[in-house]
Scaffold this motif. Structure first.
Motif, PDB file in Angstrom:
ATOM      1  N   TYR A  17       0.838  -1.201   0.000  1.00 36.66           N
ATOM      2  CA  TYR A  17       0.000   0.000   0.000  1.00 36.66           C
ATOM      3  C   TYR A  17       0.872   1.250   0.000  1.00 36.66           C
ATOM      4  N   VAL A  18       0.353   2.286  -0.646  1.00 37.76           N
ATOM      5  CA  VAL A  18       0.965   3.608  -0.597  1.00 37.76           C
ATOM      6  C   VAL A  18      -0.082   4.586  -0.089  1.00 37.76           C
ATOM      7  N   ASP A  19       0.231   5.261   1.003  1.00 30.55           N
ATOM      8  CA  ASP A  19      -0.637   6.316   1.543  1.00 30.55           C
ATOM      9  C   ASP A  19      -0.378   7.575   0.725  1.00 30.55           C
ATOM     10  N   VAL A  20      -1.281   7.870  -0.197  1.00 26.79           N
ATOM     11  CA  VAL A  20      -1.035   8.881  -1.227  1.00 26.79           C
ATOM     12  C   VAL A  20      -0.878  10.285  -0.654  1.00 26.79           C
ATOM     13  N   MET A  30      -6.921  -7.919   7.115  1.00 29.63           N
ATOM     14  CA  MET A  30      -5.971  -7.026   7.794  1.00 29.63           C
ATOM     15  C   MET A  30      -5.509  -7.700   9.083  1.00 29.63           C
ATOM     16  N   THR A  31      -4.348  -8.324   9.017  1.00 31.62           N
ATOM     17  CA  THR A  31      -3.815  -9.054  10.176  1.00 31.62           C
ATOM     18  C   THR A  31      -3.013  -8.077  11.031  1.00 31.62           C
ATOM     19  N   MET A  32      -3.722  -7.298  11.818  1.00 30.42           N
ATOM     20  CA  MET A  32      -3.113  -6.208  12.605  1.00 30.42           C
ATOM     21  C   MET A  32      -4.088  -5.763  13.683  1.00 30.42           C
ATOM     22  N   ASN A  33      -3.572  -5.050  14.682  1.00 30.39           N
ATOM     23  CA  ASN A  33      -4.422  -4.387  15.682  1.00 30.39           C
ATOM     24  C   ASN A  33      -5.480  -5.343  16.258  1.00 30.39           C
ATOM     25  N   TYR A  34      -5.030  -6.479  16.776  1.00 30.35           N
ATOM     26  CA  TYR A  34      -5.959  -7.489  17.269  1.00 30.35           C
ATOM     27  C   TYR A  34      -6.560  -7.127  18.624  1.00 30.35           C
ATOM     28  N   GLY A  35      -5.803  -6.407  19.438  1.00 28.89           N
ATOM     29  CA  GLY A  35      -6.286  -6.102  20.773  1.00 28.89           C
ATOM     30  C   GLY A  35      -6.471  -7.357  21.601  1.00 28.89           C
ATOM     31  N   ALA A  36      -7.577  -7.417  22.335  1.00 24.67           N
ATOM     32  CA  ALA A  36      -7.818  -8.523  23.268  1.00 24.67           C
ATOM     33  C   ALA A  36      -8.117  -9.839  22.565  1.00 24.67           C
ATOM     34  N   SER A  37      -8.377  -9.822  21.248  1.00 20.93           N
ATOM     35  CA  SER A  37      -8.685 -11.073  20.553  1.00 20.93           C
ATOM     36  C   SER A  37      -7.452 -11.959  20.386  1.00 20.93           C
ATOM     37  N   PRO A  88      -0.403  -7.514   6.704  1.00 24.05           N
ATOM     38  CA  PRO A  88       0.011  -7.066   8.042  1.00 24.05           C
ATOM     39  C   PRO A  88       0.348  -5.571   8.040  1.00 24.05           C
ATOM     40  N   MET A  89       0.356  -4.985   9.218  1.00 28.39           N
ATOM     41  CA  MET A  89       0.900  -3.645   9.425  1.00 28.39           C
ATOM     42  C   MET A  89       2.328  -3.839   9.921  1.00 28.39           C
ATOM     43  N   ILE A  90       3.294  -3.467   9.106  1.00 29.24           N
ATOM     44  CA  ILE A  90       4.689  -3.751   9.447  1.00 29.24           C
ATOM     45  C   ILE A  90       5.123  -2.934  10.653  1.00 29.24           C
ATOM     46  N   GLY A  91       6.050  -3.502  11.421  1.00 34.88           N
ATOM     47  CA  GLY A  91       6.592  -2.784  12.566  1.00 34.88           C
ATOM     48  C   GLY A  91       5.574  -2.601  13.666  1.00 34.88           C
ATOM     49  N   ARG A  92       5.598  -1.406  14.265  1.00 36.68           N
ATOM     50  CA  ARG A  92       4.694  -1.101  15.373  1.00 36.68           C
ATOM     51  C   ARG A  92       3.274  -0.929  14.861  1.00 36.68           C
ATOM     52  N   ASN A  93       2.351  -1.667  15.443  1.00 37.36           N
ATOM     53  CA  ASN A  93       0.935  -1.497  15.123  1.00 37.36           C
ATOM     54  C   ASN A  93       0.342  -0.363  15.956  1.00 37.36           C
ATOM     55  N   ASP A  94      -0.912  -0.045  15.710  1.00 40.78           N
ATOM     56  CA  ASP A  94      -1.548   1.074  16.417  1.00 40.78           C
ATOM     57  C   ASP A  94      -1.819   0.752  17.880  1.00 40.78           C
ATOM     58  N   LEU A  95      -2.012  -0.526  18.197  1.00 44.12           N
ATOM     59  CA  LEU A  95      -2.337  -0.906  19.566  1.00 44.12           C
ATOM     60  C   LEU A  95      -1.077  -1.296  20.337  1.00 44.12           C
ATOM     61  N   PRO A  96      -1.013  -0.983  21.607  1.00 44.04           N
ATOM     62  CA  PRO A  96       0.184  -1.252  22.410  1.00 44.04           C
ATOM     63  C   PRO A  96       0.544  -2.738  22.420  1.00 44.04           C
ATOM     64  N   GLY A  97       1.842  -3.007  22.360  1.00 49.69           N
ATOM     65  CA  GLY A  97       2.330  -4.366  22.485  1.00 49.69           C
ATOM     66  C   GLY A  97       2.247  -5.195  21.211  1.00 49.69           C
ATOM     67  N   GLU A  98       1.865  -4.593  20.106  1.00 46.67           N
ATOM     68  CA  GLU A  98       1.761  -5.338  18.853  1.00 46.67           C
ATOM     69  C   GLU A  98       2.858  -4.886  17.891  1.00 46.67           C
ATOM     70  N   PHE A  99       3.783  -5.792  17.603  1.00 49.00           N
ATOM     71  CA  PHE A  99       4.891  -5.513  16.691  1.00 49.00           C
ATOM     72  C   PHE A  99       4.990  -6.647  15.665  1.00 49.00           C
ATOM     73  N   SER A 133       0.121  -8.257   0.924  1.00 44.97           N
ATOM     74  CA  SER A 133       0.283  -6.802   0.909  1.00 44.97           C
ATOM     75  C   SER A 133       0.890  -6.384   2.239  1.00 44.97           C
ATOM     76  N   MET A 134       1.065  -5.080   2.420  1.00 45.53           N
ATOM     77  CA  MET A 134       1.509  -4.587   3.728  1.00 45.53           C
ATOM     78  C   MET A 134       1.146  -3.120   3.849  1.00 45.53           C
ATOM     79  N   TRP A 135       0.912  -2.709   5.057  1.00 44.46           N
ATOM     80  CA  TRP A 135       0.695  -1.296   5.365  1.00 44.46           C
ATOM     81  C   TRP A 135       1.939  -0.807   6.114  1.00 44.46           C
ATOM     82  N   SER A 136       2.694   0.048   5.457  1.00 38.00           N
ATOM     83  CA  SER A 136       2.598   0.514   4.083  1.00 38.00           C
ATOM     84  C   SER A 136       4.017   0.709   3.566  1.00 38.00           C
TER      85      SER A 136
END
Length: 390
Positions: A79-82, A258-265, A311-322, A344-347
């Motif tokens: 992905y590219v964030d335009v 989107m395999t990212m930002n899972y939180g409590a799940s 996936p969201m590469i590196g640090r995700n938006d939610l704490p503890g998810e890398f 794919s990947m963000w981003s």
């Protein structure tokens, strides 16, 4: 297998399940569902023939799409964030794994609910003038690259949620497709955009009509859906969104999770890599059920070819998810082993380490948040893959 019984529209007790293309052909032959009062027999016959031909064409185009997907090897497109500054120079296509890109995000204009914009900041014309977007896409293609377009995202309003008029919505989607001629379009549906079922119905009808228009002129329009997941697979709203598309007759190229930002799940003992593969395994089973309900029996291989993982590469938006480099290597191996259609990947904007002194407590739009050295996630996920986006 995930139990998704009762999820999505049209599954209430006593309701009639959606008909498959073959069932529609049979119904047309029997004259079912045709309003014939006051029509002469020749007109009824002509209408039945037209319905049969349309159903046959629809079925074989849908079936040929499944067969083509089964033979297409795994491919990668980042992905590219335009609208992020500084801009990512996707037009340079500097490595083989960055030649195919998904440009994000087309959303509703804040003052014109049925007009497309890039991230609410630029109309299509303004993006051409200010961001040089049209010329940059042309430059990418001149280097052998390819671009697709993503609608929606987490931050703004997708067109179907904003535009109440189905005909105007269809025009808005068509304007984007005709301007950029993307390899495919996709709908990244999250939060309020995903929960809005009325918008989902409008979207599905508009895209089915647009696919039909393109097919009549001999042009194929690929459509992907990008949806949130937990390690147990698609959420109920995601299942509903897929049902809406299939029931409207949309030929889906696939479902990208989107395999990212899972939180409590995600359990504390589950790595990000494990969570991603668990989500993909579960979604594979769910897709088999959803397509069966739509009258199409997918083989296991075909179901994998209807799947993408992002996936969201590196640090995700939610704490503890890398999502680290080992996770990327594991995910690529898994995708190749399963025969998954898309990675794919963000981003691509984020595929560099952050500068010294940058805020290390929050995910950045322009760096990964990990000390990745000279290694790029785009190479780990997309390097030497056998397929190309299409």
């Amino acid at each position: 297998m995930i139990n998704i019984r009762g999820a999505g529209p049209g599954n209430e007790a006593g309701s009639t399940p959606p008909r498959s293309p073959i069932a529609r052909i049979g119904a047309a032959l029997r004259g079912e569902g045709m309003h014939t009062r006051g029509l002469s027999s020749p007109l009824v016959t002509a209408g039945a023939i037209a319905a049969i031909l349309a159903s046959v064409i629809f079925f074989w185009s849908w079936r040929s799409g499944l067969d083509a997907g089964a033979s297409n090897p795994t491919w990668f497109a980042g992905y590219v964030d335009v609208t992020v500054s500084p801009p990512y120079a996707f037009e340079q296509a500097s490595t083989p794994s960055t030649k195919d890109v998904v440009l994000a995000f087309i959303v509703a204009s804040p003052d014109r609910p049925c007009a497309a914009s890039w991230g609410t900041g630029y109309s299509l014309d303004e993006a051409g003038r200010v961001l040089g977007l049209d010329k940059r896409i042309a430059a990418l293609r001149s280097k052998g690259g390819s671009a697709s377009v993503s609608f929606g995202g987490a931050l703004n309003t997708e067109l179907a949620s904003s535009c109440q008029d189905e005909s105007q919505l269809r025009v808005a989607y068509r304007d984007v497709v005709e301007r950029y001629d993307p390899a495919f379009i996709e709908f990244d549906l999250e939060d309020a955009n995903l929960l809005d079922e009325a918008a989902g119905q409008r979207r599905a009808k508009a895209i089915a009509a647009l696919q039909g228009d393109r097919g009549t002129s001999g042009k194929k329009l690929g459509v992907w859906m990008t949806l949130p997941v937990t390690p147990r697979g698609l959420t109920d709203p995601g299942i509903t969104a897929i049902n809406q598309m299939l029931e409207a007759g949309v030929d889906l190229a696939g479902v990208n999770i989107m395999t990212m930002n899972y939180g409590a799940s995600r359990s504390g003992s589950q790595t990000m890599s494990d969570a991603a593969t668990a989500a993909a395994d579960a979604t594979h089973d769910q897709l088999g059920i959803l397509y069966q309900r739509a009258g199409i029996n997918l083989s296991s291989e075909q179901a994998w070819k209807k799947l993408g993982v992002t996936p969201m590469i590196g640090r995700n938006d939610l704490p503890g998810e890398f999502f680290d480099q080992d996770a990327a290597r594991n995910l690529k191996d898994y995708a190749l082993n399963r025969g998954i259609q898309r990675l794919s990947m963000w981003s691509l904007n984020r595929d560099v380490p952050c500068a010294p002194g940058a805020n290390s407590d929050a995910a950045s739009h322009i760096c990964s948040g990990l000390d990745q050295g000279n290694t790029r996630f785009s190479e780990l996920l997309g390097g030497a893959l056998p397929g190309r986006m299409g």
